[in-house]
Design a protein around this motif. Structure first.
Motif, PDB file in Angstrom:
ATOM      1  N   GLY A   1       7.461  -4.096  -2.904  1.00 58.10           N
ATOM      2  CA  GLY A   1       6.413  -3.364  -2.950  1.00 58.10           C
ATOM      3  C   GLY A   1       6.674  -2.175  -1.847  1.00 58.10           C
ATOM      4  N   HIS A   2       5.866  -1.193  -1.787  1.00 56.32           N
ATOM      5  CA  HIS A   2       6.176   0.013  -0.979  1.00 56.32           C
ATOM      6  C   HIS A   2       6.151  -0.455   0.519  1.00 56.32           C
ATOM      7  CE1 HIS A   2       1.764   0.024  -0.308  1.00 56.32           C
ATOM      8  NE2 HIS A   2       1.759   0.864   0.728  1.00 56.32           N
ATOM      9  N   TRP A   3       5.872  -1.573   0.969  1.00 52.84           N
ATOM     10  CA  TRP A   3       6.266  -1.785   2.469  1.00 52.84           C
ATOM     11  C   TRP A   3       7.594  -1.896   2.633  1.00 52.84           C
ATOM     12  CZ3 TRP A   3       9.450  -5.955   3.886  1.00 52.84           C
ATOM     13  CH2 TRP A   3       9.654  -6.572   3.022  1.00 52.84           C
ATOM     14  N   MET A   4       8.582  -1.601   1.727  1.00 51.84           N
ATOM     15  CA  MET A   4       9.930  -1.639   1.868  1.00 51.84           C
ATOM     16  C   MET A   4      10.187   0.162   1.981  1.00 51.84           C
ATOM     17  SD  MET A   4      11.858  -4.570   0.095  1.00 51.84           S
ATOM     18  CE  MET A   4      13.368  -4.718   1.343  1.00 51.84           C
ATOM     19  N   ASP A   5       9.504   0.627   3.101  1.00 53.99           N
ATOM     20  CA  ASP A   5       9.955   2.027   3.459  1.00 53.99           C
ATOM     21  C   ASP A   5      10.553   2.163   4.470  1.00 53.99           C
ATOM     22  OD1 ASP A   5       9.727   4.816   3.050  1.00 53.99           O
ATOM     23  OD2 ASP A   5       7.760   4.775   3.558  1.00 53.99           O
TER      24      ASP A   5
ATOM     25  N   HIS B   1       1.531   2.498   5.947  1.00 50.09           N
ATOM     26  CA  HIS B   1       0.443   1.599   6.053  1.00 50.09           C
ATOM     27  C   HIS B   1       0.883   0.449   4.784  1.00 50.09           C
ATOM     28  CE1 HIS B   1      -0.014   3.938   2.267  1.00 50.09           C
ATOM     29  NE2 HIS B   1      -0.737   2.919   1.990  1.00 50.09           N
ATOM     30  N   LEU B   2       0.021  -0.662   5.205  1.00 55.65           N
ATOM     31  CA  LEU B   2       0.267  -1.846   4.322  1.00 55.65           C
ATOM     32  C   LEU B   2      -0.947  -2.080   3.432  1.00 55.65           C
ATOM     33  CD1 LEU B   2       1.952  -4.410   6.699  1.00 55.65           C
ATOM     34  CD2 LEU B   2       2.796  -3.158   5.246  1.00 55.65           C
ATOM     35  N   THR B   3      -0.921  -2.449   2.313  1.00 55.43           N
ATOM     36  CA  THR B   3      -2.067  -2.538   1.417  1.00 55.43           C
ATOM     37  C   THR B   3      -2.276  -4.262   1.381  1.00 55.43           C
ATOM     38  OG1 THR B   3      -0.665  -2.806  -0.576  1.00 55.43           O
ATOM     39  CG2 THR B   3      -1.704  -0.524  -0.077  1.00 55.43           C
TER      40      THR B   3
END
Length: 178
Positions: free
Chosen positions: A105-109, A129-131
């Protein structure tokens, strides 16, 4: 040239951000700013942190990020890995041998990959941020045997959080060596 409206075009497109979020190109940087940028280059070379790869995204344009990266990498004995893998295969298998890697997911930024002792050790992601979905994915990685930690001690800056995903064996050896 103290306010952004007077920023020369060359600084806008080619400059580095210096402490205080002051952006200047080499030509318009003060001697002190140029010396600080050179110091980060010299320190990176002396530590072997970048291994000739150049700065990752973030420190490539921000001197304060460079300083934080150098302090963090030096304190942890880490060296930037030379891999194009965009997911976890590099960490879990030592290489990326699939066409489409398992990028989550988008945590890999703002992701960088790090070696310790010459081995794949750590994927550092620094998202804004983390969801709940991200937390569930990270929880699954921990359940699968990787060492996961989340904190605000990353070097990227700009309001990001640090997500460290370690090879658990390398992490244990790293702790014992420290």
């Amino acid at each position: 040239m103290t306010d952004r409206e007077n920023l020369p075009r060359c600084c806008e497109y080619r400059g580095l951000f210096y402490p205080g979020h002051i952006k200047r190109c080499r030509q318009h940087a003060t001697p002190e700013q140029r010396a600080l940028a050179a110091e980060t280059e010299d320190r990176a070379a002396a530590l072997g942190v970048l291994a000739g790869q150049g700065w990752p995204y973030g420190p490539n344009i921000d001197v304060e990020s460079r300083l934080r990266l150098l302090d963090w990498a030096d304190a942890n004995g880490l060296r930037l890995a030379n891999t194009r893998c965009q997911g976890l295969h590099w960490l879990t298998r030592g290489r990326c041998a699939v066409r489409i890697c398992n990028r989550l997911g988008h945590w890999m930024d703002h992701v960088t990959r790090w070696n310790w002792g010459g081995r794949p050790a750590l994927i550092l992601a620094q998202p804004y941020h983390l969801t709940g979905d991200c937390e569930a994915q990270l929880g699954q990685l921990a359940a699968d045997g990787l060492r996961v930690s989340v904190g605000d001690d990353g070097w990227y800056g700009w309001g990001t959080v640090a997500v460290e995903v370690w090879d658990a064996d390398v992490y244990r050896r790293h702790l014992l060596a420290g």
